[in-house]
Design an enzyme around this catalytic site. Structure first.
Site, PDB file in Angstrom:
ATOM      1  N   ASP A 143      49.462  41.107   9.998  1.00 53.75           N
ATOM      2  CA  ASP A 143      48.396  40.881  10.980  1.00 53.75           C
ATOM      3  C   ASP A 143      47.021  41.020  10.334  1.00 53.75           C
ATOM      4  O   ASP A 143      46.114  41.621  10.897  1.00 53.75           O
ATOM      5  CB  ASP A 143      48.556  41.869  12.154  1.00 53.75           C
ATOM      6  N   GLU A 177      39.020  41.722  11.715  1.00 55.65           N
ATOM      7  CA  GLU A 177      38.835  42.919  12.565  1.00 55.65           C
ATOM      8  C   GLU A 177      39.484  44.143  11.939  1.00 55.65           C
ATOM      9  O   GLU A 177      39.044  45.260  12.159  1.00 55.65           O
ATOM     10  CB  GLU A 177      39.469  42.729  13.951  1.00 55.65           C
ATOM     11  N   ASN A 178      40.595  43.941  11.204  1.00 51.12           N
ATOM     12  CA  ASN A 178      41.217  45.155  10.640  1.00 51.12           C
ATOM     13  C   ASN A 178      41.102  45.225   9.122  1.00 51.12           C
ATOM     14  O   ASN A 178      41.808  45.993   8.473  1.00 51.12           O
ATOM     15  CB  ASN A 178      42.672  45.321  11.126  1.00 51.12           C
ATOM     16  N   GLU A 230      34.083  47.078  10.491  1.00 51.99           N
ATOM     17  CA  GLU A 230      34.881  45.855  10.369  1.00 51.99           C
ATOM     18  C   GLU A 230      34.160  44.750   9.596  1.00 51.99           C
ATOM     19  O   GLU A 230      32.959  44.521   9.780  1.00 51.99           O
ATOM     20  CB  GLU A 230      35.221  45.325  11.773  1.00 51.99           C
ATOM     21  N   SER A 246      45.580  48.595  20.418  1.00 56.62           N
ATOM     22  CA  SER A 246      46.366  48.450  21.650  1.00 56.62           C
ATOM     23  C   SER A 246      47.075  49.760  21.984  1.00 56.62           C
ATOM     24  O   SER A 246      47.329  50.057  23.144  1.00 56.62           O
ATOM     25  CB  SER A 246      47.383  47.321  21.476  1.00 56.62           C
ATOM     26  N   THR A 290      48.001  38.059  15.399  1.00 55.46           N
ATOM     27  CA  THR A 290      46.880  37.599  16.212  1.00 55.46           C
ATOM     28  C   THR A 290      46.763  36.088  16.092  1.00 55.46           C
ATOM     29  O   THR A 290      46.797  35.571  14.970  1.00 55.46           O
ATOM     30  CB  THR A 290      45.578  38.282  15.711  1.00 55.46           C
ATOM     31  N   LYS A 343      43.366  40.318   9.390  1.00 59.24           N
ATOM     32  CA  LYS A 343      42.287  39.578  10.055  1.00 59.24           C
ATOM     33  C   LYS A 343      40.989  40.357   9.853  1.00 59.24           C
ATOM     34  O   LYS A 343      41.029  41.568   9.563  1.00 59.24           O
ATOM     35  CB  LYS A 343      42.589  39.427  11.549  1.00 59.24           C
ATOM     36  N   ASP A 396      45.448  49.289   9.830  1.00 60.31           N
ATOM     37  CA  ASP A 396      46.234  48.833  10.966  1.00 60.31           C
ATOM     38  C   ASP A 396      47.597  48.307  10.530  1.00 60.31           C
ATOM     39  O   ASP A 396      47.911  47.128  10.705  1.00 60.31           O
ATOM     40  CB  ASP A 396      45.477  47.737  11.737  1.00 60.31           C
ATOM     41  N   LYS A 422      42.845  58.872  14.011  1.00 62.20           N
ATOM     42  CA  LYS A 422      43.520  57.930  14.908  1.00 62.20           C
ATOM     43  C   LYS A 422      44.313  58.756  15.902  1.00 62.20           C
ATOM     44  O   LYS A 422      45.105  59.616  15.502  1.00 62.20           O
ATOM     45  CB  LYS A 422      44.441  57.007  14.107  1.00 62.20           C
TER      46      LYS A 422
END
Ligand SMILES: C[C@@H](Nc1nc2c(c3cc(-c4cn[nH]c4)ccc13)C(=O)N=C/C2=C\CC1CC1)C(C)(C)C
Length: 312
Positions: free
Chosen positions: A154, A158-159, A115, A41, A197, A156, A172, A60
């Protein structure tokens, strides 16, 4: 070749054997940037080659104006300090940072296989043996960050990334919480504000807006469920529906879900954070659950990762 994935030394830090040569601060000119790897984000992660040692990194990039406008400066500093402080094979390494007039740059360990979510989608689900290996790696990485007083908040698929050895790397940490020494273990071991999330957020975060170490154990329960079932346990048609299911503990196991895994997940997806298996610094009790029978905890980060097989 991959960036320093094996040892923690990196090209910018002087090693003990050499004289303390002045370490020159890197700039963007030291890297050849490649493809975009992921979009967050407030950040973009791109592949980058360090021109002086030909090593691959993930860089990053954060837009300063955007961060200031969105009042995220605090989170940026939390992530940087957290990443510099953590040193574990299951946590992505931060090697150096620099900035220019428009952006901040973090030079990080490259996770070549991207991922975990990509593999869950590609296979549909993981078989029990693969789920056991990845759940054990994620669990030991969580145990480490908690020991260092960090709550991720957080977690998940995805990270949770995979490196060239198909080992997991937690990333993350922008929404992580560093528990003050006084906060850890006392009644105020709660971190306020921020919500994660939808599918992986714990009930306490929704009701009291306060995460604790046990919130990461709730997320682990959701991830273990998802590895075997191919989808997260709480998934509504929108975020609000998902939150409803979480606070009502409205989920069920698909037919064929392995019994020991069902028992483990049901001991993690518990409303009361203190009642979750492994809560209040008792992660050893989690490791002793029958689902992890056969895991060689001391070999976990040296043995080869199992070949991914779907749970059919
Ligand atoms: C989770 C993150 N995505 C990613 N963050 C990182 C990657 C990364 C790599 C691939 C990838 C590699 N090959 N193919 C895909 C895909 C997504 C990535 C990496 O290699 N090294 C460090 C990273 C992050 C470091 C952490 C401090 C921020 C978001 C979505 C926030 C951009």
């Amino acid at each position: 070749t991959a960036g320093d994935t094996t040892s923690s030394d990196d090209s910018t830090a002087p090693t003990s054997s050499t004289a303390a040569v002045p370490v020159r601060k890197r700039t963007l000119a030291d890297y050849r940037l490649g493809r975009t790897l992921g979009e967050g984000s407030y950040s973009t992660v791109v592949a980058g080659v360090d021109l002086s040692n030909k090593r691959d990194y993930a860089i990053k990039v954060l837009d300063k104006r955007h961060i200031i406008r969105e009042k995220k400066v605090k989170y940026v500093n939390i992530e940087k300090n957290t990443l510099y402080k953590l040193d574990h094979p299951g946590v992505v390494k931060l090697y150096s940072t620099f900035q220019d007039s428009s952006s901040l740059y973090y030079v990080l360990e490259l996770c070549q296989n991207g991922e975990l979510l990509t593999f869950i989608k590609r296979l549909g689900s993981f078989d029990e043996n693969c789920t056991r290996f990845y759940a054990a790696q994620i669990l030991t990485a969580i145990e480490y960050i908690h020991h260092r007083g960090v709550i991720h908040r957080d977690l998940k698929p995805e990270n949770i990334l995979l490196d060239h050895r198909m080992y997991i790397k937690l990333t993350d940490f922008g929404t992580a919480k560093m528990l003050e020494p006084s906060e850890d273990g006392t009644e105020s071991d709660r971190a306020n504000s921020f919500v994660g999330t939808a599918e992986y957020v714990s009930p306490e975060l929704l009701t009291e807006k306060a995460a604790c170490k046990s919130s990461d154990l709730w997320a682990l329960g959701c991830i273990i469920y998802q590895l075997l079932a191919g989808r997260p346990p709480f998934k509504g048609s929108n975020e609000y529906q998902t939150f409803q299911k979480i606070v009502k503990l409205e989920y069920s196991f698909p037919a064929g879900f392995p019994a020991t895994a069902m028992d483990l997940v049901s001991r993690l997806l518990v409303h009361d954070p203190n009642e979750r298996l492994g809560a209040n610094n008792t992660i050893d009790k989690l490791k002793q659950h029958p689902f992890f029978d056969g895991v060689e905890w001391d070999e976990l980060w040296t043995q080869p990762a199992p070949r991914l097989m779907p749970y059919l």
